[in-house]
Structure formats: structure tokens, C-alpha cells
Design an enzyme around this catalytic site. Sequence first.
Site, PDB file in Angstrom:
ATOM      1  N   GLY A  81       0.720  -1.184   0.143  1.00  0.00           N
ATOM      2  CA  GLY A  81       0.033   0.089  -0.019  1.00  0.00           C
ATOM      3  C   GLY A  81       0.765   1.085   0.137  1.00  0.00           C
TER       4      GLY A  81
ATOM      5  N   ALA B 168       6.538 -14.752  -0.720  1.00  0.00           N
ATOM      6  CA  ALA B 168       6.949 -15.621  -1.773  1.00  0.00           C
ATOM      7  C   ALA B 168       6.750 -15.319  -3.187  1.00  0.00           C
ATOM      8  CB  ALA B 168       6.090 -16.898  -1.475  1.00  0.00           C
TER       9      ALA B 168
ATOM     10  N   HIS C   8      -1.054 -13.882   6.454  1.00  0.00           N
ATOM     11  CA  HIS C   8      -1.883 -12.916   5.857  1.00  0.00           C
ATOM     12  C   HIS C   8      -2.836 -12.620   6.705  1.00  0.00           C
ATOM     13  CE1 HIS C   8      -0.945 -16.076   2.183  1.00  0.00           C
ATOM     14  NE2 HIS C   8       0.195 -15.025   2.351  1.00  0.00           N
TER      15      HIS C   8
ATOM     16  N   GLY D  49       6.577  -6.207   3.439  1.00  0.00           N
ATOM     17  CA  GLY D  49       6.405  -7.553   3.259  1.00  0.00           C
ATOM     18  C   GLY D  49       7.185  -8.181   1.843  1.00  0.00           C
TER      19      GLY D  49
HETATM   20  C1  LIG Z   1       6.783 -15.465   4.907  1.00  0.00           C
HETATM   21  C2  LIG Z   1       5.906 -15.013   4.123  1.00  0.00           C
HETATM   22  C3  LIG Z   1       5.614 -14.980   2.732  1.00  0.00           C
HETATM   23  C4  LIG Z   1       4.401 -14.266   2.182  1.00  0.00           C
HETATM   24  N1  LIG Z   1       4.065 -14.728   0.963  1.00  0.00           N
HETATM   25  C5  LIG Z   1       3.150 -13.932   0.062  1.00  0.00           C
HETATM   26  C6  LIG Z   1       2.853 -14.274  -1.113  1.00  0.00           C
HETATM   27  O1  LIG Z   1       3.430 -14.935  -1.672  1.00  0.00           O
HETATM   28  N2  LIG Z   1       1.614 -13.514  -1.675  1.00  0.00           N
HETATM   29  C7  LIG Z   1       1.289 -12.544  -0.952  1.00  0.00           C
HETATM   30  O2  LIG Z   1       0.247 -12.179  -1.620  1.00  0.00           O
HETATM   31  N3  LIG Z   1       1.281 -12.434   0.242  1.00  0.00           N
HETATM   32  C8  LIG Z   1       2.436 -12.975   0.839  1.00  0.00           C
HETATM   33  N4  LIG Z   1       2.563 -12.586   1.963  1.00  0.00           N
HETATM   34  C9  LIG Z   1       2.076 -11.638   2.807  1.00  0.00           C
HETATM   35  C10 LIG Z   1       2.467 -10.102   2.407  1.00  0.00           C
HETATM   36  O3  LIG Z   1       3.797 -10.031   2.758  1.00  0.00           O
HETATM   37  C11 LIG Z   1       1.711  -9.014   3.040  1.00  0.00           C
HETATM   38  O4  LIG Z   1       0.328  -9.381   2.625  1.00  0.00           O
HETATM   39  C12 LIG Z   1       1.762  -7.735   2.472  1.00  0.00           C
HETATM   40  O5  LIG Z   1       3.073  -7.325   2.614  1.00  0.00           O
HETATM   41  C13 LIG Z   1       0.714  -6.596   3.173  1.00  0.00           C
HETATM   42  O6  LIG Z   1       1.150  -5.538   2.612  1.00  0.00           O
HETATM   43  P1  LIG Z   1       0.866  -4.127   3.563  1.00  0.00           P
HETATM   44  O7  LIG Z   1       1.134  -2.881   2.507  1.00  0.00           O
HETATM   45  O8  LIG Z   1      -0.470  -4.340   4.017  1.00  0.00           O
HETATM   46  O9  LIG Z   1       2.207  -3.822   4.594  1.00  0.00           O
HETATM   47  P2  LIG Z   1       3.382  -4.528   4.367  1.00  0.00           P
HETATM   48  O10 LIG Z   1       3.761  -4.888   3.200  1.00  0.00           O
HETATM   49  O11 LIG Z   1       3.652  -5.465   5.640  1.00  0.00           O
HETATM   50  O12 LIG Z   1       4.297  -3.196   4.802  1.00  0.00           O
HETATM   51  C14 LIG Z   1       4.067  -2.583   6.088  1.00  0.00           C
HETATM   52  C15 LIG Z   1       5.377  -1.822   6.321  1.00  0.00           C
HETATM   53  O13 LIG Z   1       5.181  -0.582   7.437  1.00  0.00           O
HETATM   54  C16 LIG Z   1       6.339  -0.651   8.279  1.00  0.00           C
HETATM   55  N5  LIG Z   1       5.932  -0.326   9.495  1.00  0.00           N
HETATM   56  C17 LIG Z   1       5.081  -0.865  10.406  1.00  0.00           C
HETATM   57  N6  LIG Z   1       4.769   0.153  11.603  1.00  0.00           N
HETATM   58  C18 LIG Z   1       5.481   1.134  11.309  1.00  0.00           C
HETATM   59  C19 LIG Z   1       5.656   2.380  11.887  1.00  0.00           C
HETATM   60  N7  LIG Z   1       5.200   2.740  13.095  1.00  0.00           N
HETATM   61  N8  LIG Z   1       6.571   3.385  11.529  1.00  0.00           N
HETATM   62  C20 LIG Z   1       7.174   3.140  10.346  1.00  0.00           C
HETATM   63  N9  LIG Z   1       7.171   1.758   9.608  1.00  0.00           N
HETATM   64  C21 LIG Z   1       6.002   1.040   9.891  1.00  0.00           C
HETATM   65  C22 LIG Z   1       6.668  -2.288   8.402  1.00  0.00           C
HETATM   66  O14 LIG Z   1       8.058  -2.264   8.804  1.00  0.00           O
HETATM   67  C23 LIG Z   1       6.544  -2.600   6.916  1.00  0.00           C
HETATM   68  O15 LIG Z   1       7.672  -2.678   6.216  1.00  0.00           O
HETATM   69  C24 LIG Z   1       3.787 -13.295   2.736  1.00  0.00           C
HETATM   70  C25 LIG Z   1       4.010 -12.798   4.147  1.00  0.00           C
HETATM   71  C26 LIG Z   1       5.270 -13.656   4.931  1.00  0.00           C
HETATM   72  C27 LIG Z   1       5.684 -13.154   6.184  1.00  0.00           C
END
Ligand SMILES: Cc1cc2nc3c(=O)[nH]c(=O)nc-3n(C[C@H](O)[C@H](O)[C@H](O)COP(=O)(O)OP(=O)(O)OC[C@H]3O[C@@H](n4cnc5c(N)ncnc54)[C@H](O)[C@@H]3O)c2cc1C
Length: 547
Positions: free
Chosen positions: A24, A99, A480, A94
Site C-alpha cells: 500500500g 513468496a 496473511h 512484506g
Molecule cells: C513469509 C511470508 C510469505 C508471504 N508470501 C506472500 C505471497 O506469496 N503472496 C502474497 O500475496 N502475500 C504474501 N505474504 C503476505 C504479504 O507480505 C503481506 O500481505 C503484505 O506485505 C501486506 O502489505 P501491506 O501494504 O499491508 O504492508 P507491509 O507490506 O507489511 O508493509 C508495512 C510496512 O510498514 C512498516 N511499519 C509498520 N509500523 C510502522 C511504523 N510505526 N513506522 C514506520 N514503519 C512502520 C513495516 O516495517 C512494513 O515494512 C507473505 C508474508 C510472509 C511473512
Amino acid sequence: MGNGMAERTRSLDFDFIVIGSGFGGSVSALRLVEKGYRVAVIEMGRRWSPSDLPNSNWAFRRWIWRPKLGLRGFFNLRFFRHVTIFHGCAVGGGSITYAGTLLVPPNKVWESGSWAGLTDWKSEMPQHYATASRMLGVVENQILGPADLLLKQAAEAIGVGHTFYRTHVAILEPREGEAPGTQVPDPFFSGEGPERSTCTACGGCMLGCRHGAKNTLDLNYLYLAEKRGAQLLAETKVVDVKPLGGIADGSDGYEVHTVNSTGWRRRPRRFTTGGVVFSASALGTMELLFKLKEKGSLPAISNQVGKRVRTNSESLIGARTPGWRDDLSRGVAIGSGVYIDEHTHIEAVRYPRGSDSMSLLSTVLTTGRPGLSRIALWLRGLLGTLLRSPIRTLRLLRPFGFAQETVILLCMQALDGHIEMRWKRPWFWPFHQRLVSRGDKIPTFIPQANEFAQKFAQLTGGTAMSMLPEILFDIPGTAHCIGGCPIADGPERGVVDSRHRVFGYRNLYICDGSVIAANLGVNPSLTITALAERAMSYIPASSCALG
Ligand SMILES: Cc1cc2nc3c(=O)[nH]c(=O)nc-3n(C[C@H](O)[C@H](O)[C@H](O)COP(=O)(O)OP(=O)(O)OC[C@H]3O[C@@H](n4cnc5c(N)ncnc54)[C@H](O)[C@@H]3O)c2cc1C
């Protein structure tokens, strides 16, 4: 910017601050900077380059994120009463640990949950999925490893072979006839992106990809955002966000307070901004909003924060075959999947050769109802096999060789079910408040999935496996975690509107997994990216008024 707000934001440090650089956050940063805004991205995790990444998951200091213990990796685990949540923490969020599987959920997900009926999602979303897929470089996986072929055979054995599919992945795979690991000029952004290298099928996607073949966000959205002027502050944690100038709804902008997230010194800093995009992941955004509501910085945030947190109803099982003829770690981390029934989806997962630390969390699969009886059954079964075939059992439980001999099966169910997160002092740590989970138990026992793991094991003469915490504590694990700040028609049912604007505030948005209002039944990152693309498409270019 054309109005009074635009005049005022010129005197502020930034037009927008994006908190978190995951799916996001990276989309928001690029699209806002393209619209002419001055953007900062504040990220708690570290910046990684292929050569810094760990070469096995035994390198805990470079894999796991627990900075107070000196572990400064990119993979975080959070333990709750109802669920263990795995998530990423890095520049690129993430995407560094994920993956790379990017799937479009079935259309029915738009018909349930608090987002149903708010817009014509089914006709609006396809264009945003298409943009997200192009930007993330999604292709159908052409690298089927031995584990994928076994998954196909197991599906055929139970009569669902026709549901076998190759995953769609954000991985730069070699073209036909091209050698794996070939260096190529930017293949995605007409030369504006970085040079890349093609996949070697080492199975190491979840350790960050040391070959630069996984299309992580720091190689696409975030790369372009920085190139176009977004400022990225890594190893910096946001601890406070409050409206400026005593204007309670934030129409005069916000002040954002940060501290250093990795060193011993906190180094507090303050920035001013016209708008804020919360993109700290479902868990991170919930945590921040609870804290800010409680301390009075953003008191009008809806009381719905933390409600309807979803876990994709997941369970990790698998099969281990000591001495199996093929190296099951070869391929991409998640190369294929099958549907064993209408609701239950299983993917074949692997870690690279030598990354055996997950073996410490796995044990032989046990059936039976959760609780003491299942623990007793597990102990009896384990002891029985140990007495009957001691060498075989010890080979099964030793860490060495786990990645090469095991197929991990990730089972996801698209059934509705959720828990709640609250901001409380837990009984075991009454010194300060933190997130705690509440609600009905999430099942750790999915009978159809367990039967499938057993069938899988029969094919190779191996043993079906499951996760130790699921048996001992009846707590499932999930990578997830979604929801908790869902899209809805008002603050009585959710936290943001259908354009991701936070109810009760001006120029405050949420773009991450927390806004998702239904169980997707597939990996969520493509949906998070597509939703962020849609939300950003509604923000006018910077010569116009802010939202
Ligand atoms: C091992 C593993 C494998 C996965 N494989 C898949 C896959 O194959 N396909 C898939 O669709 N999803 C997969 N996922 C899930 C995917 O990583 C997440 O669904 C996705 O990254 C979420 O996106 P997001 O934008 O919500 O937040 P994120 O990508 O988690 O990003 C949020 C960021 O905000 C930062 N943050 C948090 N709090 C603060 C703060 N207070 N100040 C500053 N920074 C902050 C964090 O450090 C993080 O970097 C996997 C997850 C894991 C752990």
C-alpha cells in the site's frame, strides 16, 4: 495546489507522509509523487541489497526482526492468544520476505463484508488489478519444481487433478532457451527501472532473493517513487500523528513524530505534512491507530479499529521424506496450487537448500480434537513410531536436510471468520498496553487438509507433518493477517470510506491490508496493491485542492 490548504502546505515539510513502504505504501508514494506532491516515506525496517541478504534462515540476525535483541532482519513474528502472525519489516515491506505469489481473488469476495455494495467493485477492480500486475511484473510460473509435480500427483490421486494450476508470480523467470541467472537491462519500465537478473530456481524467494530475480517493491514502485523525488527515511518508526494548529479534523495538516527503530538512541524527530497515508500493514496500522486514539492524538478514529481481523483461515501442514530422490527445495517458493474443495485451497511451498530452521517448528501430523487429548495422541504416536522405527523417526525430526526433503503445504480457506484485536494491558505484562486478540478460536484442524497431507506423504513414502504450536497450544499461524480498519459506509461499521479516507479526519488515508473487508481465500498482496492504485486514482493532482 490551488486553494488555501495548498498555500498552507507549502510551509510544511511535506505534502504527504506515507507510513510504511510495503504494498500500500509504495503504490501511494509513487502515485502521489507523480501527481506533483512532495512525499516522504517513513519505514521502520532496513534497506536491503541482494548481497546483504541471508543465505539461509539459520542466519537469525539477518532474517528475524527483533532489534532490541540485536536481530535486524526483515521477517517478524508476533504471538497472540488466537494466532501467530508472520509479517515483513523492511524497505519494501512484506515484499522482501514474501513468496511473490500474486493471485486475483474470486469475484464473490466483493459481495460480503462491510465493503459490499459501496461501489461496483466487480467492474471497477479489474483495471486496477491489471495495473498492479503490470507494475509488479506478474507472470504465470514456468518453473515447476519436484514439489509442484508431487502436488499435481496428489491432487490427481484424490480426483481434483483438474484444479492444479501454476501460480502467478512476481519473479523474473528466464525466457525459453535463456540461462538462469542471466543479467538483463530493466525489462519492465522502458529502461527507467534497475538492471535485473533472472531466477535460478533456488527456492530462496522468502529469504529476500539474493539473485535480484524477485520483483520486490524496492525494484519497481518504490524505486520509481524515489527516482521521482520521494524521500525515504529507513530505520525510522512513527510514534505519533496529530493535527496541526489545534484544528481537530486535520484540515491544517499534521505533525508526525518519529524515533530511530534500530539503534539504542531514540533520536526523536518531528515533521509537518498536509496529509498522511497509513500503510504500516494490518497489524502496524491497527497498533498505531489504537495508540493515537488512546493518547488523544487522533481521538475521533472509529471505535471499529481492531474489529473483524481476518487470517485467511490458514493452516501449515506438509510431508517430509528423508532420502527422497529429488531436491524438493528447487523451484520458486510457491510454484503451484490446487483446490481440494470449493473452499479449500492448497499451495506447495519451499525454502532453499540449507534453510532448515523451520524444522524446529514442525512435527508429525496428529488428528483428533484440539486440546490435551490431541497432545496425548501426538505424544503416543511419536513414541510409537520412535519405538517401531527409531532411525527413520530421528531422520524425520532432525533439522538437517529439512528444506530438501519437505514440501510445506499452505492451506487457505475462503470461509468467513474473524477475530478482534484490542488495546489492553495483558495479564502477564501489566506495565503498558499492547495489542491482544479476542474472539472465537480459529480452527487449527482442517480435516480435509490433513487427509490431503497424508495422501501426499503416501505418494513419496514419507510422513505427514504439521506445526508444533498448532498441536501444543492450538494456535494457528498466518502470513496473511488482513482487516481491522475495514472499508465501510460509516464509522459505525468501519474505519475508512470506499476511497480509503479515514472517517472524522481530512487528508488522512489508510492504504494497506487493514482495509480489506472479507476473507480473500488467496494471498492478499495483489489485492492490497490494486486497492491502493484505486484509492490513489481519486486523489487530485497537486494543483487542485487536497481531498
Ligand atoms: C513469509 C511470508 C510469505 C508471504 N508470501 C506472500 C505471497 O506469496 N503472496 C502474497 O500475496 N502475500 C504474501 N505474504 C503476505 C504479504 O507480505 C503481506 O500481505 C503484505 O506485505 C501486506 O502489505 P501491506 O501494504 O499491508 O504492508 P507491509 O507490506 O507489511 O508493509 C508495512 C510496512 O510498514 C512498516 N511499519 C509498520 N509500523 C510502522 C511504523 N510505526 N513506522 C514506520 N514503519 C512502520 C513495516 O516495517 C512494513 O515494512 C507473505 C508474508 C510472509 C511473512
